[in-house]
Scaffold this active site. Structure first.
Site, short mmCIF file in Angstrom:
data_model
loop_
_atom_site.label_atom_id
_atom_site.label_comp_id
_atom_site.label_asym_id
_atom_site.label_seq_id
_atom_site.Cartn_x
_atom_site.Cartn_y
_atom_site.Cartn_z
N ASP A 190 1.11 -1.17 -0.11
CA ASP A 190 0.04 -0.23 -0.04
C ASP A 190 0.89 1.27 0.06
O ASP A 190 1.67 1.49 0.93
CB ASP A 190 -0.96 0.03 1.16
CG ASP A 190 -2.02 1.15 1.35
OD1 ASP A 190 -1.64 2.14 0.40
OD2 ASP A 190 -2.82 1.11 2.14
N ASP A 217 -1.79 15.21 -16.62
CA ASP A 217 -2.18 16.54 -17.03
C ASP A 217 -2.87 17.66 -15.92
O ASP A 217 -2.53 18.80 -16.19
CB ASP A 217 -3.02 16.65 -18.20
CG ASP A 217 -4.22 16.01 -17.89
OD1 ASP A 217 -4.47 15.14 -17.20
OD2 ASP A 217 -5.37 16.37 -18.66
N TYR A 248 -5.91 16.26 -5.60
CA TYR A 248 -5.37 15.34 -6.59
C TYR A 248 -4.24 16.22 -7.37
O TYR A 248 -2.99 15.47 -7.20
CB TYR A 248 -6.24 14.85 -7.50
CG TYR A 248 -5.52 13.93 -8.50
CD1 TYR A 248 -5.21 12.73 -8.33
CD2 TYR A 248 -5.80 14.46 -9.97
CE1 TYR A 248 -4.47 11.79 -9.40
CE2 TYR A 248 -4.97 13.75 -10.87
CZ TYR A 248 -4.45 12.40 -10.52
OH TYR A 248 -4.06 11.78 -11.60
#
Length: 298
Positions: free
Chosen positions: A47, A113, A135
């Site tokens: 993980d 991107d 993110y």
């Protein structure tokens, strides 16, 4: 060569393992049970967010090259839980980078991107990132962890990855096929421009970058065509011979948790000059996507 791939249960990582298996000694790392087709590779349940298991596995394997394709990629989930996003995308990248630094291994870290704000795309490698949202920000910091901690490293940016490989997780492209096949309407963002990346093509470029070049820094290895998501959906439908309703919607009306770069996409001229594996134009990529899809069990 001993080559390790993180995120092996994912789209690009899974295709990378398939391309490597039988040609190198391969360690595939992913969270939970292996979801890949059986092959000549070793699997480790590790993980990225736990701070240690990935690093231990890479050190024990004595990796000589690592493709770091693992990440927390659910953009809205990252926005709702930025700590989890940081642990996976920053802490996980640090784990990988520490191991590569200790081993003297070459590293290619896969990025996105979304590190750009989407105000003036498509973007080249020398354009300044300006990430928005959890993110995007954590992926950008992960890029820097790889480049700062590992001298022999590169970052391979992709966008809107999709695959028709049996067992691959659902994506926007597969949802278009499935919904239109059922007679359902497809809703797609008309104001978001992207450069969709067929996983197999992106994986092949990233592996060539890792194993056959000495390139250091950032390289864009996405698909070669920038288009909005409605156009993308229509091209998928046309390639599969599917009719039905494809409705354009605006991102602002979707009430998304995380911001999206709107005028995005990546320029791939540098990759086209550097690599034998070429970034695919959209219609050529969709031909391959259709071939993959037709190999799925019926």
């Amino acid at each position: 060569m001993r080559v390790a791939v993180t995120g092996a249960n994912g789209l690009l990582g899974g295709d990378a393992v398939a391309l490597l298996a039988g040609r190198h000694e391969v360690l595939a790392l992913g969270r939970g049970p292996c979801r890949l087709a059986p092959g000549p590779f070793a699997w480790v349940d590790a993980d990225l967010a736990d701070g240690a298991s990935v690093e231990r596995a890479l050190l024990a394997f004595r990796a000589e090259a690592v493709l770091h394709a693992g990440a927390m990629t659910d953009v809205d989930a990252c926005e709702r839980d930025p700590l989890a996003a940081w642990r996976a995308n920053v802490g996980g990248s640090e784990q990988v980078a520490r191991a590569c630094r200790a081993l003297g291994a070459r590293l290619v870290a896969v990025s996105t991107d979304y590190v750009f704000d989407g105000e003036a795309g498509p973007y080249g490698e020398d354009d300044l990132p300006n990430p928005r949202g959890a993110y995007a920000r954590t992926k950008r910091v992960g890029e820097e962890a790889a480049l700062l901690l590992v001298a022999d490293s590169a970052v391979a940016r992709v966008a809107v990855v999709y695959s028709g490989r049996p067992g691959a997780k659902p994506t926007f492209a597969t949802q278009v096929v499935e919904k239109l096949s059922r007679g359902e309407e497809v809703r797609a963002f008309e104001d978001q421009f992207v450069s969709p990346t067929l996983a197999r093509n992106g994986a092949a470029m990233a592996l060539e970058l890792l194993l056959e070049t000495a390139y250091r820094g950032v390289l864009h290895v996405s698909g070669a065509t920038v288009l909005d998501r409605v156009d993308f959906a229509r091209r998928v439908a046309r390639r599969f011979g599917l009719a039905g309703s494809i409705a354009g919607v605006r991102t602002a009306d979707a009430r998304l948790a995380a911001p999206r770069p709107l005028r995005g996409g990546l320029r791939v001229d540098r990759a086209a000059r550097l690599l034998r594996e070429q970034p695919l134009p959209i219609d050529a990529a969709l031909d391959r996507f259709h071939e993959e899809w037709m190999r799925r069990p019926r």
